[in-house]
Design an enzyme around this catalytic site. Structure first.
Site, PDB file in Angstrom:
ATOM      1  N   GLY A 124       1.963   5.442  13.037  1.00 60.13           N
ATOM      2  CA  GLY A 124       2.594   4.209  13.523  1.00 60.13           C
ATOM      3  C   GLY A 124       2.065   3.804  14.890  1.00 60.13           C
ATOM      4  CD  GLU A 183      12.470   0.749   9.974  1.00 64.97           C
ATOM      5  OE1 GLU A 183      13.041   1.735  10.478  1.00 64.97           O
ATOM      6  OE2 GLU A 183      12.939  -0.393  10.013  1.00 64.97           O
ATOM      7  CD  GLU A 200       1.438  10.744  17.505  1.00 67.31           C
ATOM      8  OE1 GLU A 200       0.568  10.029  18.020  1.00 67.31           O
ATOM      9  OE2 GLU A 200       2.563  10.889  18.017  1.00 67.31           O
ATOM     10  CE  LYS A 245      -2.391   3.332   2.112  1.00 64.42           C
ATOM     11  NZ  LYS A 245      -1.871   4.313   1.198  1.00 64.42           N
ATOM     12  N   GLY A 301       6.473   5.305   8.029  1.00 64.74           N
ATOM     13  CA  GLY A 301       5.680   6.528   7.932  1.00 64.74           C
ATOM     14  C   GLY A 301       5.814   7.346   9.200  1.00 64.74           C
ATOM     15  N   GLY A 302       4.814   8.177   9.445  1.00 59.47           N
ATOM     16  CA  GLY A 302       4.887   9.105  10.565  1.00 59.47           C
ATOM     17  C   GLY A 302       4.629   8.423  11.912  1.00 59.47           C
ATOM     18  CB  CYS A 330      12.925   8.954   8.180  1.00 57.87           C
ATOM     19  SG  CYS A 330      13.997   7.771   7.372  1.00 57.87           S
ATOM     20  CD  GLU A 352       9.680  13.320  10.739  1.00 57.56           C
ATOM     21  OE1 GLU A 352       8.503  12.944  10.886  1.00 57.56           O
ATOM     22  OE2 GLU A 352      10.577  12.614  10.254  1.00 57.56           O
TER      23      GLU A 352
HETATM   24  P1  NAD Z   1       2.231   8.856   6.831  1.00 55.38           P
HETATM   25  O1  NAD Z   1       2.368   8.193   8.161  1.00 55.38           O
HETATM   26  O2  NAD Z   1       1.223   9.924   6.690  1.00 55.38           O
HETATM   27  O3  NAD Z   1       1.861   7.761   5.712  1.00 55.38           O
HETATM   28  C1  NAD Z   1       2.635   6.599   5.526  1.00 55.38           C
HETATM   29  C2  NAD Z   1       1.745   5.538   4.914  1.00 55.38           C
HETATM   30  O4  NAD Z   1       0.730   5.179   5.855  1.00 55.38           O
HETATM   31  C3  NAD Z   1       1.014   5.987   3.656  1.00 55.38           C
HETATM   32  O5  NAD Z   1       0.920   4.923   2.743  1.00 55.38           O
HETATM   33  C4  NAD Z   1      -0.350   6.375   4.203  1.00 55.38           C
HETATM   34  O6  NAD Z   1      -1.366   6.341   3.220  1.00 55.38           O
HETATM   35  C5  NAD Z   1      -0.549   5.312   5.263  1.00 55.38           C
HETATM   36  N1  NAD Z   1      -1.509   5.651   6.314  1.00 55.38           N
HETATM   37  C6  NAD Z   1      -1.978   6.873   6.649  1.00 55.38           C
HETATM   38  N2  NAD Z   1      -2.880   6.757   7.657  1.00 55.38           N
HETATM   39  C7  NAD Z   1      -2.961   5.446   7.969  1.00 55.38           C
HETATM   40  C8  NAD Z   1      -3.697   4.704   8.935  1.00 55.38           C
HETATM   41  N3  NAD Z   1      -4.530   5.282   9.789  1.00 55.38           N
HETATM   42  N4  NAD Z   1      -3.521   3.363   8.994  1.00 55.38           N
HETATM   43  C9  NAD Z   1      -2.647   2.758   8.164  1.00 55.38           C
HETATM   44  N5  NAD Z   1      -1.937   3.410   7.214  1.00 55.38           N
HETATM   45  C10 NAD Z   1      -2.089   4.734   7.119  1.00 55.38           C
HETATM   46  O7  NAD Z   1       3.679   9.342   6.423  1.00 55.38           O
HETATM   47  P2  NAD Z   1       4.118  10.140   5.110  1.00 55.38           P
HETATM   48  O8  NAD Z   1       3.698  11.548   5.259  1.00 55.38           O
HETATM   49  O9  NAD Z   1       3.722   9.375   3.894  1.00 55.38           O
HETATM   50  O10 NAD Z   1       5.715  10.029   5.240  1.00 55.38           O
HETATM   51  C11 NAD Z   1       6.484  10.848   6.036  1.00 55.38           C
HETATM   52  C12 NAD Z   1       6.809  10.185   7.364  1.00 55.38           C
HETATM   53  O11 NAD Z   1       7.441   8.930   7.146  1.00 55.38           O
HETATM   54  C13 NAD Z   1       7.802  11.002   8.171  1.00 55.38           C
HETATM   55  O12 NAD Z   1       7.410  11.031   9.521  1.00 55.38           O
HETATM   56  C14 NAD Z   1       9.096  10.236   8.014  1.00 55.38           C
HETATM   57  O13 NAD Z   1      10.024  10.432   9.053  1.00 55.38           O
HETATM   58  C15 NAD Z   1       8.606   8.828   7.961  1.00 55.38           C
HETATM   59  N6  NAD Z   1       9.609   7.966   7.333  1.00 55.38           N
HETATM   60  C16 NAD Z   1      10.312   7.090   8.130  1.00 55.38           C
HETATM   61  C17 NAD Z   1      11.301   6.289   7.572  1.00 55.38           C
HETATM   62  C18 NAD Z   1      12.080   5.323   8.421  1.00 55.38           C
HETATM   63  O14 NAD Z   1      12.670   4.401   7.855  1.00 55.38           O
HETATM   64  N7  NAD Z   1      12.126   5.484   9.729  1.00 55.38           N
HETATM   65  C19 NAD Z   1      11.578   6.379   6.197  1.00 55.38           C
HETATM   66  C20 NAD Z   1      10.847   7.279   5.427  1.00 55.38           C
HETATM   67  C21 NAD Z   1       9.862   8.068   6.005  1.00 55.38           C
END
Ligand code: NAD
Length: 497
Positions: free
Chosen positions: A230, A247, A228, A172, A225-226, A281, A392
């Site tokens: 996570g 992550e 919150e 996804k 992803g982010g 990230c 962040e």
């Molecule tokens: P995000 O958390 O908004 O989205 C990440 C993914 O999760 C997307 O596919 C999104 O559609 C999905 N998502 C959103 N809400 C969800 C829910 N309620 N349940 C399940 N899935 C959901 O993050 P973003 O804005 O796409 O990316 C930026 C963030 O990702 C930053 O915080 C960055 O630090 C982090 N990031 C971390 C790493 C790492 O390896 N630690 C690498 C890259 C990015």
């Protein structure tokens, strides 16, 4: 007409809302994708479960699975330039950077092809008349949820070990960057991955992500992803007693000691925060400089930052492209305004390039105004407790903070909810060793930054996540360990007599 997605081995229109991919450099539309719905999730998971039970996948020998992953790697390499351009158009990263991401994705599949073929199971020490062993079965259908900032690399980092382990994967991708993930789906098909084993479901996170995480037949979630989002996934996973790897975000310290090689440290700090326009990230967004060299270092840093080449992502020499979207830029602008309110002074940046003008790598005029560009921005005068310094931002914004000595530094550097990465610049290797052990970070770079190897595990501490990806052991998170005892008694078990 919207483009189809890959649902359980079939390319067809998703039943959810359309996902629009926009080229952030000029705001033009790349494609409209027919996004997935919760019903598409159910269909994809049911097909994945059935495909995993088919002998073609279930009984595939490790060396054959390895060859299959090698074929995926080769197809990625064969199509490298197309994929790099697609990724560039989807999230605006400069072409040089997206080429590196594609090479990384090909390397990831190659590496896990080798892991699939060579990973061993264990005979454990026998403590009685039996032979005992530990074997590893695929954990089941995996949901891989990825962000928009480096899709091809983060998709590969989940897909390759999960396929190596024998799982099926529902990928996804983020709604704003669906294109490369869909191409990876096509490549997996072309390489011979059986139908249904890989689905690609772009769609709104809250709907598709939620449907995946709570689905009873999803056995594991690998999320990047982010923080919150996570945290919410971890809560839902706890309800199902389902393992997850998370992550998450970061606010990583880069530390420059008075004995550092200044030119190396300046380049490293700039690369650490401004490459990928700070949408990383591991961006080194909090810079700690020893007070003795604060003025000298700050001056050198600003002088080099204002020379960065910002503009057309397709130009070979571009260092910074646009941000992923206009709305993401608005979020960054709010943080810059907050930094000002909190008493920070901006040494450079703090604006869009059309307001100030910058070096356009392609030469001549470039319509910055049409894209979501933002200048590399350096703040000074803020304390480590300012919100601008603690939260962040995920953009090209750096805060410079002085430190007095090692204890002061460790207290400040660790005073954050995050623990993803750290950069140390010093010529004193004993000090680097001491500090690398004490800083809260999953990865510490010493006299370098943002270098990666698929063979080296990656992940965060504290609010930066839990679990590790990459490395040979990376396959294990997609497997369930099982113990076998083989009785070696010559006579019946004595107890019942
Ligand atoms: P995000 O958390 O908004 O989205 C990440 C993914 O999760 C997307 O596919 C999104 O559609 C999905 N998502 C959103 N809400 C969800 C829910 N309620 N349940 C399940 N899935 C959901 O993050 P973003 O804005 O796409 O990316 C930026 C963030 O990702 C930053 O915080 C960055 O630090 C982090 N990031 C971390 C790493 C790492 O390896 N630690 C690498 C890259 C990015």
């Amino acid at each position: 007409m919207s483009e189809p997605i890959l649902i359980g081995g079939e390319w067809k229109a998703g039943r959810g809302p359309d996902m629009v991919s926009v080229y952030p450099a000029d705001g033009s539309e790349n494609a409209v994708v027919a996004g997935a719905s919760a019903a598409d999730v159910d269909e994809a998971v049911a097909r994945a479960k059935a495909a995993m039970a088919e002998p073609a996948w279930r009984d595939m020998k490790p060396h054959d699975r390895g060859s299959l992953l090698m074929r995926v790697s080769q197809l990625i390499s064969d199509r490298a330039e197309d994929l790099a351009r697609l990724q560039m158009r989807d999230n605006g990263k400069p072409i040089g950077e997206t080429r590196a991401l594609v090479a990384s994705a090909a390397g990831t599949f190659r590496y896990y092809g080798a892991v699939a073929e060579t990973m061993e199971e264990e005979i454990t020490p026998s403590r009685g008349p039996f032979v005992s062993m530990s074997i590893y079965d695929p954990i089941g259908v995996v949901a891989a949820i990825t962000p928009w900032n480096s899709p091809i690399a983060s998709d590969a980092q989940k897909l390759a070990p999960a396929l190596a382990a024998g799982c099926a994967v529902i990928l996804k991708p983020a709604g704003v960057t669906p294109l490369v993930a869909l191409e990876l789906g096509r490549i997996c098909e072309a390489a011979g991955v059986p139908k249904g084993i890989v689905s690609v479901l772009p769609g709104p996170g809250a709907v598709i992500g939620d449907a995946l995480v709570t689905h009873p037949d999803i056995a594991r979630v690998a999320f990047t992803g982010g923080t919150e989002v996570g945290r919410g996934i971890a809560r839902q996973a706890a309800e199902k007693l389902m393992p997850v790897s998370l992550e998450l975000g970061g606010k990583s310290p880069t530390i420059v000691f008075e004995d550092a090689q200044i030119d190396h440290a300046v380049n490293g700090v700039i690369f650490g925060i401004f490459s990928s326009s700070g949408e990383s990230c591991i961006a080194g967004s909090r810079l700690f400089v020893h007070r003795k060299i604060l003025d000298q270092f700050t001056e050198a840093l600003v002088a080099k930052t204002v020379q960065l080449r910002i503009g057309d992502p397709a130009a070979e020499t571009t260092q910074m492209g646009p941000l992923v979207s206009v709305s993401h830029r608005e979020g960054i602008e709010k943080y810059v305004a907050l930094g000002r309110e909190e008493g920070g002074e901006i040494l450079t940046g703090g604006a869009r390039p059309e307001d100030g003008g910058y070096t356009n790598p392609a030469g001549g005029d470039f319509a910055y105004r049409d894209g979501s560009f933002y200048l590399p921005t350096i703040f000074t005068g803020l304390g480590n407790d300012a919100r601008m310094v603690q939260e962040e931002i995920f953009g090209p914004v750096l805060a410079i903070l002085p430190f007095e000595d090692e204890e002061d530094l460790i207290a400040q550097a660790n005073d954050t909810v995050f623990g993803l990465a750290c950069g140390l610049w010093t010529e004193d290797y004993c000090r680097a060793w001491r500090l690398a052990r004490r800083i809260d970070a999953g990865t510490v770079w010493i006299n370098t930054y943002k270098l990666f190897s698929i063979a080296t595990p990656f992940g965060g501490l504290k609010d930066s996540g839990t679990g590790r990806e990459k490395g040979r052991q990376g396959i294990r998170q997609y497997q369930e360990q099982k113990s076998l005892y083989w009785g070696m008694n010559e006579a019946p078990l004595g107890w019942a007599d």
